[in-house]
Each structure stands twice: as C-alpha cells, then as structure tokens.
Design a protein around this motif. Structure first.
Motif, PDB file in Angstrom:
ATOM      1  N   TYR A  85       0.816  -1.216   0.000  1.00  0.00           N
ATOM      2  CA  TYR A  85       0.000   0.000   0.000  1.00  0.00           C
ATOM      3  C   TYR A  85       0.853   1.271   0.000  1.00  0.00           C
ATOM      4  CZ  TYR A  85      -3.582   3.384   1.373  1.00  0.00           C
ATOM      5  OH  TYR A  85      -4.418   4.467   1.418  1.00  0.00           O
ATOM      6  N   PHE A  86       1.708   1.440   0.998  1.00  0.00           N
ATOM      7  CA  PHE A  86       2.503   2.665   1.098  1.00  0.00           C
ATOM      8  C   PHE A  86       3.644   2.688   0.085  1.00  0.00           C
ATOM      9  CE2 PHE A  86       0.896   2.269   5.556  1.00  0.00           C
ATOM     10  CZ  PHE A  86       0.124   3.425   5.555  1.00  0.00           C
ATOM     11  N   LEU A 151      -1.731   1.069   8.785  1.00  0.00           N
ATOM     12  CA  LEU A 151      -1.980  -0.213   8.126  1.00  0.00           C
ATOM     13  C   LEU A 151      -1.768  -1.343   9.133  1.00  0.00           C
ATOM     14  CD1 LEU A 151      -0.657  -1.334   4.638  1.00  0.00           C
ATOM     15  CD2 LEU A 151      -0.436  -2.839   6.611  1.00  0.00           C
ATOM     16  N   TYR A 152      -2.670  -2.306   9.144  1.00  0.00           N
ATOM     17  CA  TYR A 152      -2.451  -3.505   9.947  1.00  0.00           C
ATOM     18  C   TYR A 152      -2.803  -4.719   9.110  1.00  0.00           C
ATOM     19  CZ  TYR A 152      -7.496  -3.216  10.954  1.00  0.00           C
ATOM     20  OH  TYR A 152      -8.863  -3.126  10.847  1.00  0.00           O
ATOM     21  N   ARG A 153      -2.081  -5.794   9.355  1.00  0.00           N
ATOM     22  CA  ARG A 153      -2.187  -6.983   8.506  1.00  0.00           C
ATOM     23  C   ARG A 153      -2.379  -8.230   9.363  1.00  0.00           C
ATOM     24  NH1 ARG A 153       2.355  -6.389   4.971  1.00  0.00           N
ATOM     25  NH2 ARG A 153       0.920  -5.240   3.617  1.00  0.00           N
ATOM     26  N   GLN A 154      -3.484  -8.924   9.154  1.00  0.00           N
ATOM     27  CA  GLN A 154      -3.714 -10.213   9.794  1.00  0.00           C
ATOM     28  C   GLN A 154      -2.976 -11.274   8.981  1.00  0.00           C
ATOM     29  OE1 GLN A 154      -8.063  -9.890   9.269  1.00  0.00           O
ATOM     30  NE2 GLN A 154      -8.221 -10.479  11.419  1.00  0.00           N
ATOM     31  N   PHE A 191       1.845  -1.187  10.733  1.00  0.00           N
ATOM     32  CA  PHE A 191       2.840  -0.375  10.038  1.00  0.00           C
ATOM     33  C   PHE A 191       2.582   1.110  10.322  1.00  0.00           C
ATOM     34  CE2 PHE A 191       2.697  -4.373   7.863  1.00  0.00           C
ATOM     35  CZ  PHE A 191       4.005  -4.626   7.494  1.00  0.00           C
ATOM     36  N   LEU A 192       3.608   1.765  10.869  1.00  0.00           N
ATOM     37  CA  LEU A 192       3.512   3.151  11.317  1.00  0.00           C
ATOM     38  C   LEU A 192       4.563   4.001  10.616  1.00  0.00           C
ATOM     39  CD1 LEU A 192       3.301   2.207  15.089  1.00  0.00           C
ATOM     40  CD2 LEU A 192       1.374   2.858  13.636  1.00  0.00           C
ATOM     41  N   PRO A 193       4.393   5.322  10.595  1.00  0.00           N
ATOM     42  CA  PRO A 193       5.390   6.190   9.958  1.00  0.00           C
ATOM     43  C   PRO A 193       6.760   6.077  10.629  1.00  0.00           C
ATOM     44  CG  PRO A 193       3.342   7.379  10.345  1.00  0.00           C
ATOM     45  CD  PRO A 193       3.217   6.073  11.069  1.00  0.00           C
ATOM     46  N   ILE A 194       7.803   6.209   9.830  1.00  0.00           N
ATOM     47  CA  ILE A 194       9.161   6.212  10.367  1.00  0.00           C
ATOM     48  C   ILE A 194       9.296   7.379  11.354  1.00  0.00           C
ATOM     49  CG2 ILE A 194      11.612   6.528   9.808  1.00  0.00           C
ATOM     50  CD1 ILE A 194      10.499   3.854   8.902  1.00  0.00           C
ATOM     51  N   GLY A 195       9.936   7.113  12.480  1.00  0.00           N
ATOM     52  CA  GLY A 195      10.102   8.144  13.498  1.00  0.00           C
ATOM     53  C   GLY A 195       9.033   8.131  14.567  1.00  0.00           C
ATOM     54  N   THR A 196       8.027   7.271  14.407  1.00  0.00           N
ATOM     55  CA  THR A 196       6.967   7.171  15.417  1.00  0.00           C
ATOM     56  C   THR A 196       7.545   6.712  16.758  1.00  0.00           C
ATOM     57  OG1 THR A 196       5.291   6.629  13.762  1.00  0.00           O
ATOM     58  CG2 THR A 196       4.812   6.005  16.034  1.00  0.00           C
ATOM     59  N   LYS A 197       7.102   7.345  17.835  1.00  0.00           N
ATOM     60  CA  LYS A 197       7.533   6.928  19.171  1.00  0.00           C
ATOM     61  C   LYS A 197       6.732   5.701  19.582  1.00  0.00           C
ATOM     62  CE  LYS A 197       7.940   8.384  23.985  1.00  0.00           C
ATOM     63  NZ  LYS A 197       7.669   9.441  24.984  1.00  0.00           N
ATOM     64  N   ILE A 198       7.434   4.580  19.745  1.00  0.00           N
ATOM     65  CA  ILE A 198       6.799   3.322  20.106  1.00  0.00           C
ATOM     66  C   ILE A 198       6.762   3.178  21.621  1.00  0.00           C
ATOM     67  CG2 ILE A 198       6.881   0.813  19.859  1.00  0.00           C
ATOM     68  CD1 ILE A 198       6.299   2.297  17.270  1.00  0.00           C
ATOM     69  N   ASN A 199       5.603   2.779  22.140  1.00  0.00           N
ATOM     70  CA  ASN A 199       5.421   2.674  23.593  1.00  0.00           C
ATOM     71  C   ASN A 199       5.569   1.249  24.126  1.00  0.00           C
ATOM     72  OD1 ASN A 199       4.857   5.409  23.690  1.00  0.00           O
ATOM     73  ND2 ASN A 199       2.654   5.110  23.518  1.00  0.00           N
ATOM     74  N   VAL A 200       5.933   0.302  23.248  1.00  0.00           N
ATOM     75  CA  VAL A 200       6.059  -1.084  23.682  1.00  0.00           C
ATOM     76  C   VAL A 200       7.470  -1.587  23.407  1.00  0.00           C
ATOM     77  CG1 VAL A 200       3.613  -1.566  23.366  1.00  0.00           C
ATOM     78  CG2 VAL A 200       5.199  -1.953  21.466  1.00  0.00           C
ATOM     79  N   LYS A 201       7.807  -2.727  24.017  1.00  0.00           N
ATOM     80  CA  LYS A 201       9.136  -3.317  23.853  1.00  0.00           C
ATOM     81  C   LYS A 201       9.013  -4.753  23.354  1.00  0.00           C
ATOM     82  CE  LYS A 201       9.781  -2.628  28.172  1.00  0.00           C
ATOM     83  NZ  LYS A 201      10.319  -2.599  29.561  1.00  0.00           N
ATOM     84  N   LEU A 202      10.108  -5.262  22.817  1.00  0.00           N
ATOM     85  CA  LEU A 202      10.139  -6.656  22.390  1.00  0.00           C
ATOM     86  C   LEU A 202       9.802  -7.580  23.564  1.00  0.00           C
ATOM     87  CD1 LEU A 202      13.277  -6.851  20.059  1.00  0.00           C
ATOM     88  CD2 LEU A 202      10.880  -7.103  19.390  1.00  0.00           C
TER      89      LEU A 202
END
Length: 217
Positions: A85-86, A151-154, A191-202
C-alpha cells in the motif's frame, strides 16, 4: 462472552463429544476408560470455549493513539519496506498470538477504512520473516485526521486456516471495535510512519484494544 465466529464450532464440538460419551457409556465396561474419555472431552471443550472468548475491553478512544489490535507478544519492532500500500519504508510492530490468546482483531485507530484486501497464500509459521508477504493474509488501512493512515495486517500461521475480516472500504470504524478474527494462532503486523515513538518493547505482552502501541500526534 464468546465471539460469533465460534458458535458453529462450539455447537458441533459439543454434539460430537456428547455422542462420543454416550457411545462410551453404552459400550465400554471399564470405568476408568469411561472416566478418561469424559475428562478429555470436558478439557477439549473448555479449550474451545477459551479460544473463542471475546472479552469486552474498555478502549480509551483517542485519534492520536494506536492501540494493539490483538492480544499477544511483541516479536518485531523494525524498519521495513511496505510494498503493498505505502510502497515506502515504515516502522513495523508485530504481535504474535499463541493458541491460548484471545483471537479477536480490533481496529487500532478509529476513522475511515481506506483499503481492505484479502490475499490467499502459504501457511508458514507466523514468526517466519516471509510470512508477512507470503502467507494467507488481509491488509487493512484506516485513516483519521490526527493519526493519518495506519496499516495492519492479519497473517495466518501454520495452524491458522481461516482469517475473518470485517473491515470494508469506505466504512467508518471505532477504535477498539471488532475488525476480524484469526482461527488458531497467528500474528498481526502494524505499520507506522518512520520516526513514530513506540510505547512497547520486544517480548512485551499486550492486550487488544487496551495496550497503546504508539502516539501519532
């Protein structure tokens, strides 16, 4: 509360197990064998019930936040090329669901469904690097004025043989509401824009519709 996708399977399983136990009761003379068949039947039915459970989740509606679409464990946080898509680089967050997780898929943001497509494919194990592009999958893009397009993908896994997707292009959806269901273990990529601040960890365990993956304001 149970998900509507499970009703037929639960009814069929209940009837089958009842028939098996009636046959066992009438034809097996050894008590411990009858008891073992009954115990296994109850355990199997309880496993089916827990798989199709659909707990209500108190999603805090916010157009600037991205909530986890599913229950599971974060297995990937990395920059990738999103080719469907993107067609550019995005930040991918992948959540793996084991068979004991709730398998309801929820809309990570509220807004307008811009894209929704099903792809037949393989059934590689869900953590395989190529599963996002080669396995059976559905891709959905939702947009609102604050978060933009998400975007999210199952993705079906080795055990998941059916993906259900309710998102339709042009539909207005509410954050945290049901978007679909994946039967018997798999994963979802966001799928999020590059540079997005992620609030979760591996390896962090998330709850669908509750855990906040990222802020996009």
């Amino acid at each position: 509360m149970f998900h509507k996708e499970g009703y037929k399977i639960m009814i069929f399983t209940a009837i089958l197990l009842i028939v098996v136990n009636i046959i066992s009761y009438l034809n097996v003379n050894v008590y411990w064998v009858k008891f073992s068949i009954l115990a296994v039947s109850i355990l199997l039915f309880l496993l089916i019930l827990q798989f199709f459970r659909n707990p209500k989740r108190p999603t805090q509606l916010n157009d600037a936040t991205v909530v986890s679409p599913v229950d599971g464990k974060v297995v990937v946080i990395e920059e990738v090329m999103e080719n469907e898509y993107f067609k550019d680089k995005r930040l991918q967050v992948s959540i793996f669901m084991s068979p004991i997780n709730v398998h309801v898929t929820r809309h990570p943001i509220g807004g307008l469904v811009k894209f929704s497509k099903y792809h037949p494919g393989k059934f590689l194990v869900a953590w395989h690097p190529k599963s996002s592009e080669e396995n059976e999958r559905t891709t959905v893009v939702v947009e609102n004025n604050v978060a933009g397009e998400v975007l999210y993908r199952q993705i079906a896994g080795a055990l998941a043989k059916r993906i259900v997707n309710y998102a339709e292009e042009g539909q207005e959806v509410i954050q945290g509401s049901d978007s679909g269901f994946i039967k018997f273990g798999s994963r979802v990529d966001v799928f999020l824009p590059i540079g997005t601040k992620i609030n979760v960890k591996l390896n962090e365990k998330l709850k669908g519709g509750v855990s906040i993956i990222a802020n996009l304001d």
